[in-house]
Design a protein around this motif. Structure first.
Motif, PDB file in Angstrom:
ATOM      1  N   GLN A  42      28.438  41.632  37.495  1.00  0.00           N
ATOM      2  CA  GLN A  42      27.290  41.645  38.397  1.00  0.00           C
ATOM      3  C   GLN A  42      26.937  40.229  38.840  1.00  0.00           C
ATOM      4  O   GLN A  42      26.722  39.967  40.026  1.00  0.00           O
ATOM      5  CB  GLN A  42      26.094  42.306  37.683  1.00  0.00           C
ATOM      6  N   GLU A  43      26.906  39.330  37.867  1.00  0.00           N
ATOM      7  CA  GLU A  43      26.560  37.936  38.153  1.00  0.00           C
ATOM      8  C   GLU A  43      27.616  37.297  39.068  1.00  0.00           C
ATOM      9  O   GLU A  43      27.286  36.560  40.001  1.00  0.00           O
ATOM     10  CB  GLU A  43      26.434  37.149  36.847  1.00  0.00           C
ATOM     11  N   LEU A  44      28.856  37.617  38.773  1.00  0.00           N
ATOM     12  CA  LEU A  44      29.932  37.087  39.625  1.00  0.00           C
ATOM     13  C   LEU A  44      29.757  37.565  41.057  1.00  0.00           C
ATOM     14  O   LEU A  44      29.870  36.771  42.013  1.00  0.00           O
ATOM     15  CB  LEU A  44      31.298  37.533  39.075  1.00  0.00           C
ATOM     16  N   GLY A  45      29.462  38.849  41.215  1.00  0.00           N
ATOM     17  CA  GLY A  45      29.270  39.398  42.562  1.00  0.00           C
ATOM     18  C   GLY A  45      28.119  38.709  43.279  1.00  0.00           C
ATOM     19  O   GLY A  45      28.205  38.396  44.481  1.00  0.00           O
ATOM     20  N   GLU A  46      27.029  38.440  42.556  1.00  0.00           N
ATOM     21  CA  GLU A  46      25.880  37.786  43.184  1.00  0.00           C
ATOM     22  C   GLU A  46      26.240  36.398  43.717  1.00  0.00           C
ATOM     23  O   GLU A  46      25.886  36.026  44.838  1.00  0.00           O
ATOM     24  CB  GLU A  46      24.743  37.671  42.158  1.00  0.00           C
ATOM     25  N   PHE A  47      26.945  35.652  42.876  1.00  0.00           N
ATOM     26  CA  PHE A  47      27.272  34.281  43.308  1.00  0.00           C
ATOM     27  C   PHE A  47      28.390  34.251  44.362  1.00  0.00           C
ATOM     28  O   PHE A  47      28.447  33.330  45.173  1.00  0.00           O
ATOM     29  CB  PHE A  47      27.622  33.417  42.097  1.00  0.00           C
ATOM     30  N   GLN A  48      29.246  35.252  44.328  1.00  0.00           N
ATOM     31  CA  GLN A  48      30.242  35.327  45.401  1.00  0.00           C
ATOM     32  C   GLN A  48      29.544  35.606  46.735  1.00  0.00           C
ATOM     33  O   GLN A  48      29.871  34.998  47.765  1.00  0.00           O
ATOM     34  CB  GLN A  48      31.283  36.418  45.087  1.00  0.00           C
ATOM     35  N   ASN A  49      28.600  36.493  46.736  1.00  0.00           N
ATOM     36  CA  ASN A  49      27.839  36.766  47.948  1.00  0.00           C
ATOM     37  C   ASN A  49      27.058  35.532  48.400  1.00  0.00           C
ATOM     38  O   ASN A  49      27.009  35.212  49.591  1.00  0.00           O
ATOM     39  CB  ASN A  49      26.861  37.924  47.698  1.00  0.00           C
ATOM     40  N   LEU A  50      26.480  34.868  47.417  1.00  0.00           N
ATOM     41  CA  LEU A  50      25.679  33.681  47.730  1.00  0.00           C
ATOM     42  C   LEU A  50      26.543  32.603  48.404  1.00  0.00           C
ATOM     43  O   LEU A  50      26.145  32.005  49.418  1.00  0.00           O
ATOM     44  CB  LEU A  50      25.058  33.134  46.444  1.00  0.00           C
TER      45      LEU A  50
END
Lengths: 442, 195
Positions: A42-50
């Motif tokens: 989840q955290e990885l997805g957030e920072f990839q989007n960011l």
């Protein structure tokens, strides 16, 4: 979140999202992600989007209008070149997770190169807690700009010169080869296999075939400037058949050219010989035309040269004679023609002091080659040959006196007679011939 | 009734691209080429090279769309990351001669260029991204210069953590920390701005 080797994969998450992981770390992380072990997805997805949102506020710029066409052309070519790849492509319904896809070949190869890589050591607080003020940020750095223009810091960045550039050149070349009517090509109009354009090699072969078939006796093989639209070979077999036909036709024509070669060579030789003969005839004609004139001119030149020499000699003699006659002891005697040679006359000047004399003869007939005129002095019955005039002319002629023959010197009281006879050349005459031509006595 | 591709969502277009619909690819081009081109050009800095790289990116989209996971429904992130990876790779090859020796093969492309998105990533499309671009800009402005700078070096300059450390003459652990803090703060700022 450390693995058995001490890698902190959660720490990699941020740099991975931003795309700035070092290669070795990247490989370790990818290996971990694909291993199926736990990970803060989840955290990885957030920072990839960011991270992907970072360019969103840049002032966008449109690429050139032809870029879309170039994409289409590239896809055309790729489809032609790698059709099997497309056909073997996995169906779209098949779900392939980015993280579960197997890239073992490349992955395993990379793993072997980094197995001995040093293990990251967890940072100490002193290493991490460096205040932001201590990081040397350039004054000109303005990261939150929407401008796409490059900052001064970036201006020194070298231009791209990788395989991309070469690809660009290749693409430009492809574009140049494309006919103009493809300029309006749209991505949505990629034609089917039956509609697709022909390969340049195919066009070349077709043009060759068409040219050879329609002009069988044409010796030059050229690509038509306006390629004719023909049906393209649909299979590799058709293409091979056309290739074979082209090869056969080319060999046939080459053979014809070789057979005609001797005739061409013979004609060339004849033409060459004719030219040589014509040149020779021309030269001969010119020679024959100018030869008599040359000979005549040569004779005239020779005669003129002789006359000039005579004139020079005469002038020289005349000058000497003029000086000689003024000498005190010089005696001038007139020679008169005898009855038979009444038109002839002469003058004899002698000087007893220097034993030289001059004689001038005129009106005498030409002498035979073996004879010459001879001057005699007769005194008291003694006949003495004095000298032989070397030449005859109208001017005074210098003669050489024989010293011996001049022994009987001529004095004032002495009575002497002088006369000219014709004698044999080359010998000293003992007595004068009977016939006299000129004489000082009547 | 003819299908209007311009009205389709990013995810739907990508589905059609995966089904080898070239008109869907054209629609994706029309929709994404400006931002992808802008991003690539900002990284590469050369207009012509950026165009060539943009072409390469769309070729990858067409050829390797099977790597895109439809479940994520995040075409935007996949395309941005793909274009960014491609441009940074070209930039690194130019900058580091030793990288040129590494052949750019299909395997290499699959491993280093094709994005690996988290299976739990939220949906995001270009319309949403454009709608919050001011929030992103404001959130970025709220970071310290140093935090902005490390993000800039990592994202646009294509420097790795160790290269950033060498450039700034600071320990690599500091770089890792700064990147973590910068991204975390950026996320927080963005969330606060959106509230």
């Amino acid at each position: 979140m450390y693995d058995e080797k001490g890698y902190d994969f959660q720490a990699y998450l941020y740099a991975y999202s931003l795309g700035c992981l070092d290669k070795e770390d990247y490989i370790h992380l990818v290996e971990h992600l694909e291993s199926g072990e736990s990970f803060p997805w989840q955290e990885l997805g957030e920072f990839q989007n960011l991270s992907s949102l970072l360019p969103s506020f840049l002032n966008t710029e449109e690429p050139a209008a032809n870029v879309k066409d170039r994409v289409a052309r590239r896809l055309y070519r790729l489809r032609d070149e790698k059709k099997p790849d497309f056909m073997e492509k996995k169906p779209s319904s098949e779900k392939v997770s980015p993280l579960s896809r197997t890239q073992t070949v490349y992955h395993d190869r990379l793993k072997t190169t980094i197995n001995e890589a040093p293990v990251s050591v967890p940072p100490t607080p002193a290493q991490v807690n460096i205040p932001d003020e201590d990081i040397p940020v350039p004054k000109e750095f303005k990261p939150a700009t929407g401008s796409t223009g490059r900052r001064p810091l970036e201006s020194s960045r070298p231009q791209q010169d990788t395989q991309i550039k070469n690809r660009g050149q290749r693409d430009n070349q492809e574009r140049e080869r494309m006919p103009d009517d493809r300029a309006d090509f749209q991505l949505g109009k990629i034609p089917s296999d039956s509609e697709q354009e022909s390969d340049p090699l195919d066009e070349f072969i077709i043009n060759q075939t068409d040219s050879i078939a329609s002009e069988p006796k044409e010796k030059s093989f050229r690509i038509s400037d306006e390629p004719k639209i023909v049906d393209l070979p649909s299979t590799a077999g058709d293409l091979e058949a056309i290739r074979k036909q082209v090869v056969a036709n080319v060999e046939h024509q080459s053979q014809q050219v070789n057979e005609d070669q001797p005739a061409k060579t013979g004609i060339s030789t004849i033409i060459f010989l004719l030219i040589v003969l014509l040149l020779a005839a021309g030269m001969t004609g010119l020679y024959l035309f100018f030869s008599p004139k040359l000979a005549k001119s040569e004779n005239e030149l020779k005669q003129l040269r002789q006359e000039m020499q005579t004139a020079l000699h005469t002038n020289s003699q005349t000058a000497e004679y003029s000086t000689f006659i003024t000498l005190k002891e010089s005696v001038v005697l007139s020679l008169k023609g005898t009855a038979k040679y009444s038109d002839a006359y002469g003058q004899y000047v002698y000087n007893s002091g220097n034993k030289q004399g001059f004689i001038m003869l005129a009106g005498l007939p030409a002498t035979p080659a073996e004879s010459g005129y001879q001057l005699w002095m007769e005194s008291n019955g003694i006949k003495t040959p004095i000298g032989i005039p070397t030449e005859f002319g109208n001017a005074g002629m210098k003669i050489e006196f024989n010293k011996l023959s001049f022994i009987p010197s001529v004095t004032k009281n002495m009575r002497a007679a002088f006369y000219i006879t014709l004698e044999k050349r080359g010998q000293q005459p003992a007595a004068p011939s009977k016939e006299k031509f000129l004489s000082t006595e009547d | 009734m003819a299908l209007n591709y311009n009205e389709l969502s990013d995810a739907d277009l990508m589905k059609k691209v995966k089904a080898s619909d070239s008109r869907a690819l054209e629609a994706l081009y029309n929709r994404y080429s400006p931002i992808l081109f802008t991003l690539i050009k900002k990284i590469i800095g050369d207009h012509q090279a950026a165009e060539e790289l943009l072409i390469e990116v769309y070729v990858i989209i067409w050829r390797k769309n099977h790597y895109y996971d439809e479940r994520s429904s995040n075409v935007y992130c996949w395309l941005i990351t793909l274009a960014r990876n491609k441009a940074v790779d070209a930039l690194r090859r130019k900058r580091d001669p030793s990288m040129v020796k590494e052949e750019y093969t299909d395997e290499y492309e699959d491993y280093f260029i094709i994005p690996r998105l988290s299976p739990e990533i939220d949906e995001l499309d270009i319309q949403t991204a454009q709608s919050i671009q001011k929030n992103i800009e404001e959130a970025l402005h709220k970071l310290t210069d140093a935090q902005q700078y490390v993000i800039y070096l990592g994202f646009y300059e294509g420097l790795t953590q160790s290269e950033i450390a060498a450039k700034l003459k600071i320990p690599i652990q500091t770089v890792k920390s700064k990147i973590k803090i910068a991204l975390t703060n950026l996320k927080d700022n963005l969330l606060k701005g959106g509230e």
